[in-house]
Write a protein that holds these residues in place. Structure first.
Motif, PDB file in Angstrom:
ATOM      1  N   LEU A  28       0.829  -1.213   0.000  1.00 30.31           N
ATOM      2  CA  LEU A  28       0.000   0.000   0.000  1.00 30.31           C
ATOM      3  C   LEU A  28       0.862   1.261   0.000  1.00 30.31           C
ATOM      4  O   LEU A  28       0.525   2.245  -0.666  1.00 30.31           O
ATOM      5  N   TYR A  76       0.414   4.116  -2.710  1.00 29.44           N
ATOM      6  CA  TYR A  76       0.126   5.495  -2.287  1.00 29.44           C
ATOM      7  C   TYR A  76       1.217   6.451  -2.761  1.00 29.44           C
ATOM      8  O   TYR A  76       0.932   7.573  -3.197  1.00 29.44           O
ATOM      9  N   ALA A 130      -0.025   6.670   6.032  1.00 32.77           N
ATOM     10  CA  ALA A 130      -1.351   6.212   5.590  1.00 32.77           C
ATOM     11  C   ALA A 130      -1.417   4.689   5.549  1.00 32.77           C
ATOM     12  O   ALA A 130      -2.438   4.091   5.906  1.00 32.77           O
ATOM     13  N   THR A 152      -3.617   1.732   8.321  1.00 29.38           N
ATOM     14  CA  THR A 152      -4.550   0.661   7.967  1.00 29.38           C
ATOM     15  C   THR A 152      -4.613  -0.409   9.054  1.00 29.38           C
ATOM     16  O   THR A 152      -5.453  -1.314   8.982  1.00 29.38           O
ATOM     17  N   TYR A 184     -10.783   0.176   8.556  1.00 26.73           N
ATOM     18  CA  TYR A 184     -11.781   1.089   8.000  1.00 26.73           C
ATOM     19  C   TYR A 184     -11.505   2.557   8.359  1.00 26.73           C
ATOM     20  O   TYR A 184     -11.393   3.399   7.491  1.00 26.73           O
ATOM     21  N   ASN A 204      -8.180   4.224   6.973  1.00 26.96           N
ATOM     22  CA  ASN A 204      -8.186   4.710   5.591  1.00 26.96           C
ATOM     23  C   ASN A 204      -8.732   6.139   5.505  1.00 26.96           C
ATOM     24  O   ASN A 204      -8.233   6.960   4.730  1.00 26.96           O
ATOM     25  N   PHE A 208      -6.631   7.168  -3.612  1.00 25.88           N
ATOM     26  CA  PHE A 208      -7.197   6.391  -2.506  1.00 25.88           C
ATOM     27  C   PHE A 208      -8.326   5.471  -2.984  1.00 25.88           C
ATOM     28  O   PHE A 208      -8.466   4.351  -2.483  1.00 25.88           O
ATOM     29  N   GLN A 229      -7.779   1.556  -2.560  1.00 25.06           N
ATOM     30  CA  GLN A 229      -8.707   0.828  -1.704  1.00 25.06           C
ATOM     31  C   GLN A 229      -9.394  -0.305  -2.455  1.00 25.06           C
ATOM     32  O   GLN A 229      -9.650  -1.372  -1.891  1.00 25.06           O
ATOM     33  N   GLU A 289      -6.783  -2.989  -2.714  1.00 26.42           N
ATOM     34  CA  GLU A 289      -6.596  -3.608  -1.400  1.00 26.42           C
ATOM     35  C   GLU A 289      -7.733  -4.571  -1.069  1.00 26.42           C
ATOM     36  O   GLU A 289      -7.501  -5.696  -0.620  1.00 26.42           O
TER      37      GLU A 289
END
Length: 349
Positions: free
Chosen positions: A210, A214, A233, A237, A241, A244, A272, A276, A279
């Motif tokens: 991630l 990012y 960031a 995680t 929830y 993020n 993002f 997401q 992810e």
């Protein structure tokens, strides 16, 4: 045979028991939160501690692992505090940059909503009022800070004792159950000890991927200190929830608020959103995958309950704790139906 009256009685007793259990956990947060955190951290470093014990005595390995966890936590806090300090230093420039945007938003609100100048002035006056006493604020802050530091340091003391005297605790659990249950207890202990390390390993790999995604997106978007923002960031995680949302807000603060450029905001939103999606549908199933056997629905439920009981730390601990509970339930025949309910594996007759 269970009658309707007995069913009602058992149901009421169960609901009341659950209510008072969570009420007690909430009230006893100062005791249980650092202890449960220490248990999860101890399980995380247990494989490393066992490896180190081949070269040194157990107390030395326990101390070194406690210090390692302490150093990592200090590093993470330093990383976040550096970013906050950078934001505070840039705040005057951010206010200057955002002033035209605020005026545009104000004019838009006046033209397209029932609001008028008096409403905006009243709202500004209400927000500028400071009803609380400064001395009360300082007292409350110092009290909270001292409590946090005490629990923070106590956690690593717990980690040392849990690692050093783990055979004592294991022996205790083996002896409080009948001999016929001993094999079951050993299985539960062995499987439970693997949940936290497996979950953290999967999360670390996920955070690394991630951070790369990012960094690419935020770098192209023109966010200041995009590598540092991306790392923070990704680390956030760990808070399911909510992390993020915090990461996105932080990226907006260091990107859009610093530059005032709408294209930067669009780039952050796209970064993002795409990350997401990747992810949730690619990285999470294949990287974390089967490392923690908890159904996604009960992942959400456990995170919500964790937040209600212990706040942010409860949200972080929720998934590994729920994973351990599921392992326990699946290995006790009388409680196996609940384990099947919480597990994401499909069971056949």
């Amino acid at each position: 045979m269970i009658t309707k009256k007995n069913l009602l009685l058992y149901g009421t007793a169960f609901i009341l028991g659950i209510y008072f259990l969570f009420l007690g956990l909430t009230k006893a947060k100062g005791f249980f939160a650092p202890l449960v955190t220490a248990i999860i951290l101890s399980l995380v470093v247990l494989p490393l501690s066992q490896l180190m014990e081949k070269k040194m005595k157990r107390p030395v390995a326990a101390i070194l692992n406690s210090l390692l966890l302490f150093a990592i936590s200090i590093g993470l806090m330093a990383l976040v505090s550096f970013q906050i300090r950078s934001f505070a230093e840039d705040w005057p420039e951010i206010k200057k940059t955002m002033q035209p945007k605020i005026e545009q938003f104000k004019n838009f609100a006046l033209e397209h909503t029932p609001l008028d100048e008096e409403d905006i002035k009243e709202a500004k006056n209400e927000s500028s009022k400071a009803p609380s006493n400064t001395s009360d604020k300082i007292t409350k802050f110092m009290s909270g800070l001292s409590s946090f530091l005490a629990n923070y340091l106590l956690t690593f003391v717990y980690v040392f004792f849990l690692l050093n005297y783990r055979d004592v605790f294991k022996g205790f659990f083996l002896r409080i159950f009948p001999d016929k249950r001993r094999d079951t207890v050993k299985t539960i202990i062995t499987k439970s000890a693997k949940v936290a390390p497996q979950y953290l390993l999967g999360k670390l790999i996920l955070m690394g991927l991630l951070a790369v995604l990012y960094s690419i997106g935020l770098g192209i978007s023109g966010v200041d200190n995009f590598i540092l923002v991306s790392v923070i960031a990704a680390v956030l995680t760990l808070i399911p929830y909510v992390g993020n949302i915090i990461g996105f807000t932080m990226a907006v603060a260091f990107g859009f608020l610093s530059s005032g450029d709408t294209t930067v905001l669009i780039g952050i939103a796209l970064t993002f959103t795409i990350t997401q999606f990747v992810e949730s549908y690619v990285l999470q199933p294949y990287v974390v995958g089967e490392r923690v056997d908890v159904h996604p629905f009960f992942v959400i439920v456990s995170v919500i309950l964790g937040n209600m009981v212990w706040g942010v730390i409860g949200m972080i601990l929720a998934i590994p704790v729920m994973g351990i509970i599921t392992v326990v339930l699946l290995n006790i025949n009388e409680l196996k139906p609940f384990g099947i309910l919480f597990s994401k594996k499909e069971f056949s007759e």
